[in-house]
Design an enzyme around this catalytic site. Sequence first.
Site, PDB file in Angstrom:
ATOM      1  N   ARG A   1      36.381  48.138  49.515  1.00  0.00           N
ATOM      2  CA  ARG A   1      37.242  48.543  48.389  1.00  0.00           C
ATOM      3  C   ARG A   1      36.417  48.942  47.169  1.00  0.00           C
ATOM      4  O   ARG A   1      35.416  48.306  46.842  1.00  0.00           O
ATOM      5  CB  ARG A   1      38.165  47.383  47.994  1.00  0.00           C
ATOM      6  CG  ARG A   1      38.915  47.668  46.691  1.00  0.00           C
ATOM      7  CD  ARG A   1      40.165  46.896  46.562  1.00  0.00           C
ATOM      8  NE  ARG A   1      39.937  45.514  46.173  1.00  0.00           N
ATOM      9  CZ  ARG A   1      40.930  44.638  46.001  1.00  0.00           C
ATOM     10  NH1 ARG A   1      42.183  45.003  46.210  1.00  0.00           N
ATOM     11  NH2 ARG A   1      40.660  43.401  45.665  1.00  0.00           N
TER      12      ARG A   1
ATOM     13  N   ARG B   1      34.796  45.189  42.680  1.00  0.00           N
ATOM     14  CA  ARG B   1      35.229  44.014  41.921  1.00  0.00           C
ATOM     15  C   ARG B   1      34.290  42.838  42.159  1.00  0.00           C
ATOM     16  O   ARG B   1      33.780  42.653  43.255  1.00  0.00           O
ATOM     17  CB  ARG B   1      36.652  43.615  42.353  1.00  0.00           C
ATOM     18  CG  ARG B   1      37.721  44.339  41.584  1.00  0.00           C
ATOM     19  CD  ARG B   1      39.093  44.074  42.120  1.00  0.00           C
ATOM     20  NE  ARG B   1      39.421  42.670  42.361  1.00  0.00           N
ATOM     21  CZ  ARG B   1      40.631  42.247  42.695  1.00  0.00           C
ATOM     22  NH1 ARG B   1      41.622  43.101  42.813  1.00  0.00           N
ATOM     23  NH2 ARG B   1      40.858  40.968  42.921  1.00  0.00           N
TER      24      ARG B   1
ATOM     25  N   LYS C   1      48.891  45.392  48.223  1.00  0.00           N
ATOM     26  CA  LYS C   1      49.909  45.139  47.190  1.00  0.00           C
ATOM     27  C   LYS C   1      49.779  46.117  46.024  1.00  0.00           C
ATOM     28  O   LYS C   1      50.760  46.694  45.585  1.00  0.00           O
ATOM     29  CB  LYS C   1      49.801  43.714  46.628  1.00  0.00           C
ATOM     30  CG  LYS C   1      50.203  42.620  47.592  1.00  0.00           C
ATOM     31  CD  LYS C   1      50.347  41.289  46.867  1.00  0.00           C
ATOM     32  CE  LYS C   1      49.083  40.825  46.155  1.00  0.00           C
ATOM     33  NZ  LYS C   1      47.958  40.537  47.057  1.00  0.00           N
TER      34      LYS C   1
ATOM     35  N   ARG D   1      39.598  33.441  48.862  1.00  0.00           N
ATOM     36  CA  ARG D   1      40.893  33.932  48.345  1.00  0.00           C
ATOM     37  C   ARG D   1      41.935  33.977  49.457  1.00  0.00           C
ATOM     38  O   ARG D   1      43.102  33.684  49.224  1.00  0.00           O
ATOM     39  CB  ARG D   1      40.716  35.324  47.712  1.00  0.00           C
ATOM     40  CG  ARG D   1      40.019  35.250  46.360  1.00  0.00           C
ATOM     41  CD  ARG D   1      39.379  36.559  45.964  1.00  0.00           C
ATOM     42  NE  ARG D   1      40.321  37.648  45.863  1.00  0.00           N
ATOM     43  CZ  ARG D   1      40.011  38.929  46.070  1.00  0.00           C
ATOM     44  NH1 ARG D   1      38.777  39.275  46.404  1.00  0.00           N
ATOM     45  NH2 ARG D   1      40.915  39.847  45.946  1.00  0.00           N
TER      46      ARG D   1
ATOM     47  N   ARG E   1      52.326  33.039  42.610  1.00  0.00           N
ATOM     48  CA  ARG E   1      51.361  32.673  43.649  1.00  0.00           C
ATOM     49  C   ARG E   1      51.463  31.205  44.018  1.00  0.00           C
ATOM     50  O   ARG E   1      50.750  30.756  44.918  1.00  0.00           O
ATOM     51  CB  ARG E   1      49.953  32.970  43.159  1.00  0.00           C
ATOM     52  CG  ARG E   1      49.423  34.344  43.582  1.00  0.00           C
ATOM     53  CD  ARG E   1      48.096  34.520  42.910  1.00  0.00           C
ATOM     54  NE  ARG E   1      47.133  35.296  43.603  1.00  0.00           N
ATOM     55  CZ  ARG E   1      46.866  36.579  43.339  1.00  0.00           C
ATOM     56  NH1 ARG E   1      47.588  37.245  42.476  1.00  0.00           N
ATOM     57  NH2 ARG E   1      45.885  37.189  43.940  1.00  0.00           N
TER      58      ARG E   1
HETATM   59  P1  AMP Z   1      44.421  39.997  42.350  1.00  0.00           P
HETATM   60  O1  AMP Z   1      43.963  41.210  41.611  1.00  0.00           O
HETATM   61  O2  AMP Z   1      45.924  39.917  42.480  1.00  0.00           O
HETATM   62  O3  AMP Z   1      43.714  39.815  43.674  1.00  0.00           O
HETATM   63  O4  AMP Z   1      43.998  38.731  41.436  1.00  0.00           O
HETATM   64  C1  AMP Z   1      42.628  38.459  41.160  1.00  0.00           C
HETATM   65  C2  AMP Z   1      42.460  37.003  40.711  1.00  0.00           C
HETATM   66  O5  AMP Z   1      43.213  36.790  39.498  1.00  0.00           O
HETATM   67  C3  AMP Z   1      42.976  35.961  41.683  1.00  0.00           C
HETATM   68  O6  AMP Z   1      42.014  35.645  42.682  1.00  0.00           O
HETATM   69  C4  AMP Z   1      43.237  34.778  40.734  1.00  0.00           C
HETATM   70  O7  AMP Z   1      42.028  34.130  40.359  1.00  0.00           O
HETATM   71  C5  AMP Z   1      43.781  35.474  39.496  1.00  0.00           C
HETATM   72  N1  AMP Z   1      45.267  35.594  39.513  1.00  0.00           N
HETATM   73  C6  AMP Z   1      46.007  36.744  39.549  1.00  0.00           C
HETATM   74  N2  AMP Z   1      47.330  36.466  39.547  1.00  0.00           N
HETATM   75  C7  AMP Z   1      47.431  35.121  39.518  1.00  0.00           C
HETATM   76  C8  AMP Z   1      48.536  34.205  39.522  1.00  0.00           C
HETATM   77  N3  AMP Z   1      49.804  34.622  39.554  1.00  0.00           N
HETATM   78  N4  AMP Z   1      48.241  32.867  39.484  1.00  0.00           N
HETATM   79  C9  AMP Z   1      46.982  32.419  39.440  1.00  0.00           C
HETATM   80  N5  AMP Z   1      45.908  33.214  39.455  1.00  0.00           N
HETATM   81  C10 AMP Z   1      46.111  34.562  39.495  1.00  0.00           C
END
Ligand code: AMP
Length: 219
Positions: A130, A163, A26, A174, A96
Amino acid sequence: MSREARRLSRDLPSGIVLLGPPGAGKGTQAALLAARLGLKHISTGEILREEVQQGTELGKKARAYMDRGELVPDELMIEMLDSRLDGRFLLDGFPRTTNQAEALERIAKVERVLSIRLSEEETVRRLTARRVCADCGRNYNLVSNPPRVPGVCDACGGRLIQRDDDTPEVIRRRYRVYEAQTAPLREFYRQRGLLVEVEGGRAIEEVFQEALRLLEEGR
Ligand code: AMP
């Protein structure tokens, strides 16, 4: 103009939403698509990581959820997004949950939704390899998309790090959270005639070309 006045005049921010499990690409595709289509790239994960790093109130609240691989509560996320959404956007990581998708409908016009598919095994394989630039956020993969110089960002010379939530156990959590809470949004957007889907387990350029074609079709 206030959000309410814009809502009444239908002059809402508008754009594209990306859906997909962690590791589907993404972030990478969002950066490419936003540059090509002239959209503002908004990554909620990236914004949250900055908030955590800066030790803000939001960052303090969000951190424990992120470290466990769980979702940050909807109220916090919706408020955070509402204050940043503007113009023509490409959303990466939001919505989400169905609750977030319904909130988004009230504050913006979603024109198309691109869902990128990836299996759980491929997700784990990719995310353990990653690396992310600590300065500019650019993503690398040690196997399929390595930096020119090990440990150093090609774009800005920043240091590449892993990360905190890219450990095998948290990655699997996740993925399951995605399947349970976010994957149902495919149906939500399919019913609205907005969904297009691509298979993410291929080369970056191949996915990008197909995504572009699908997003531009029928516009
Ligand atoms: P990502 O970088 O998109 O994988 O997001 C990393 C983490 O941020 C996720 O595992 C969630 O804990 C949090 N997060 C990011 N976007 C959202 C969202 N729209 N709703 C809830 N938690 C989010």
